[in-house]
Structure formats: structure tokens, C-alpha cells
Scaffold this motif. Structure first.
Motif, mmCIF file in Angstrom:
data_model
loop_
_atom_site.group_PDB
_atom_site.id
_atom_site.type_symbol
_atom_site.label_atom_id
_atom_site.label_comp_id
_atom_site.label_asym_id
_atom_site.label_seq_id
_atom_site.Cartn_x
_atom_site.Cartn_y
_atom_site.Cartn_z
ATOM 1 N N THR A 29 4.502 20.714 -67.577
ATOM 2 C CA THR A 29 3.272 20.931 -66.818
ATOM 3 C C THR A 29 2.054 20.778 -67.716
ATOM 4 O O THR A 29 1.067 20.142 -67.333
ATOM 5 C CB THR A 29 3.294 22.313 -66.139
ATOM 6 O OG1 THR A 29 4.428 22.376 -65.256
ATOM 7 C CG2 THR A 29 2.033 22.551 -65.335
ATOM 8 N N CYS A 33 -0.853 17.954 -67.211
ATOM 9 C CA CYS A 33 -2.275 18.319 -67.133
ATOM 10 C C CYS A 33 -3.088 17.610 -68.224
ATOM 11 O O CYS A 33 -4.197 17.138 -67.967
ATOM 12 C CB CYS A 33 -2.446 19.835 -67.237
ATOM 13 S SG CYS A 33 -1.845 20.737 -65.791
ATOM 14 N N GLN A 63 3.675 25.689 -58.593
ATOM 15 C CA GLN A 63 2.865 26.096 -59.740
ATOM 16 C C GLN A 63 2.398 24.889 -60.542
ATOM 17 O O GLN A 63 1.227 24.797 -60.934
ATOM 18 C CB GLN A 63 3.642 27.048 -60.635
ATOM 19 C CG GLN A 63 2.828 27.506 -61.833
ATOM 20 C CD GLN A 63 3.607 28.421 -62.761
ATOM 21 O OE1 GLN A 63 4.831 28.535 -62.663
ATOM 22 N NE2 GLN A 63 2.916 29.069 -63.655
ATOM 23 N N ARG A 67 -1.550 23.647 -60.979
ATOM 24 C CA ARG A 67 -2.197 23.465 -62.297
ATOM 25 C C ARG A 67 -2.748 22.051 -62.451
ATOM 26 O O ARG A 67 -3.834 21.855 -62.991
ATOM 27 C CB ARG A 67 -1.214 23.792 -63.418
ATOM 28 C CG ARG A 67 -0.965 25.308 -63.486
ATOM 29 C CD ARG A 67 -0.316 25.770 -64.755
ATOM 30 N NE ARG A 67 -1.027 25.301 -65.933
ATOM 31 C CZ ARG A 67 -0.441 25.106 -67.110
ATOM 32 N NH1 ARG A 67 0.849 25.329 -67.250
ATOM 33 N NH2 ARG A 67 -1.128 24.696 -68.144
ATOM 34 N N LEU A 70 -5.903 21.842 -60.329
ATOM 35 C CA LEU A 70 -6.989 22.567 -60.982
ATOM 36 C C LEU A 70 -7.562 21.761 -62.147
ATOM 37 O O LEU A 70 -8.779 21.647 -62.302
ATOM 38 C CB LEU A 70 -6.501 23.931 -61.465
ATOM 39 C CG LEU A 70 -7.529 24.807 -62.176
ATOM 40 C CD1 LEU A 70 -8.701 25.120 -61.256
ATOM 41 C CD2 LEU A 70 -6.871 26.090 -62.654
ATOM 42 N N THR A 71 -6.681 21.176 -62.930
ATOM 43 C CA THR A 71 -7.124 20.347 -64.047
ATOM 44 C C THR A 71 -7.949 19.164 -63.548
ATOM 45 O O THR A 71 -9.006 18.852 -64.110
ATOM 46 C CB THR A 71 -5.912 19.840 -64.858
ATOM 47 O OG1 THR A 71 -5.198 20.966 -65.368
ATOM 48 C CG2 THR A 71 -6.342 18.946 -65.995
#
Length: 108
Positions: A29, A33, A63, A67, A70-71
Motif C-alpha cells: 500500500t 501510494c 483500506q 489510502r 487520499l494520496t
């Protein structure tokens, strides 16, 4: 094509792509990102996230996608999910994350 942390990376013209493969974990992850941030830094404003090879438990997938979204938002770009099946789309809708992604059918 480059392979980093279990993901194939390719950059078609006009947009960047991150191919998510395997089970999401903290390392993968974080790498995904970082790739989104790098694609934005290279001038890409749309990031294609190919999720066809993504596996694992639903909570880890949610999840990881949260992420990544959001990034992308913090970087000022948008994410387009490519190859999301009905189960993943329903899961994203149930969690409210569907608002963070556009979806597209794979064209390659």
C-alpha cells in the motif's frame, strides 16, 4: 514495464497507471501510494488503478484503496478504478468510498 512490490507499472499517454496485484499489506500500500505521488509529480492528473489482480480480505482492500484515494486527492489528481468487479463496487458503495473514485472498463 516495471515491477515494484508485486505491481506492474506502466504509463500510457495522458495518464498514469498503477496495477494493483496480490493482497494489500502495509508495504504494498505504501508503494502504491508513493507511485501515485510520483505519477502526479510527473504531471499526471488522472491515475488509473487497475484492480483486476487485487486479492485478499475485503477490509485490507478497502483500506488500501482509501489510502490511495487520499494520496491522490492530496496530490490534486483523481483516481479511476479499472476492472472493478461488482463485489468491489458494492463494497465501495457500502463504505462510502465510491464517491472517491471514477470507474472505467479496461481498454487494454
Amino acid at each position: 514495464m516495471t515491477v515494484v512490490h508485486g505491481m506492474d507499472l506502466e504509463q500510457p499517454s495522458g495518464g498514469g497507471i498503477v496495477v494493483l496485484t496480490g493482497e494489500p499489506d502495509a508495504g504494498r500500500t505504501a508503494a502504491w501510494c508513493a507511485r501515485v505521488s510520483a505519477l502526479h509529480a510527473d504531471g499526471h492528473r488522472a491515475i488509473l488503478c487497475d484492480v483486476r489482480g487485487l486479492s485478499g480480505c475485503a477490509s485490507a482492500v478497502v483500506q488500501a484503496l482509501a489510502r490511495i484515494a487520499l494520496t491522490a486527492r492530496r496530490s490534486g489528481c483523481r483516481c479511476v478504478l479499472v476492472g472493478a468487479d461488482d463485489r468491489l463496487l458494492i463494497l465501495l458503495e457500502l463504505t462510502g468510498l465510491n464517491e472517491l473514485f471514477d470507474t472505467a472498463a479496461p481498454e487494454w
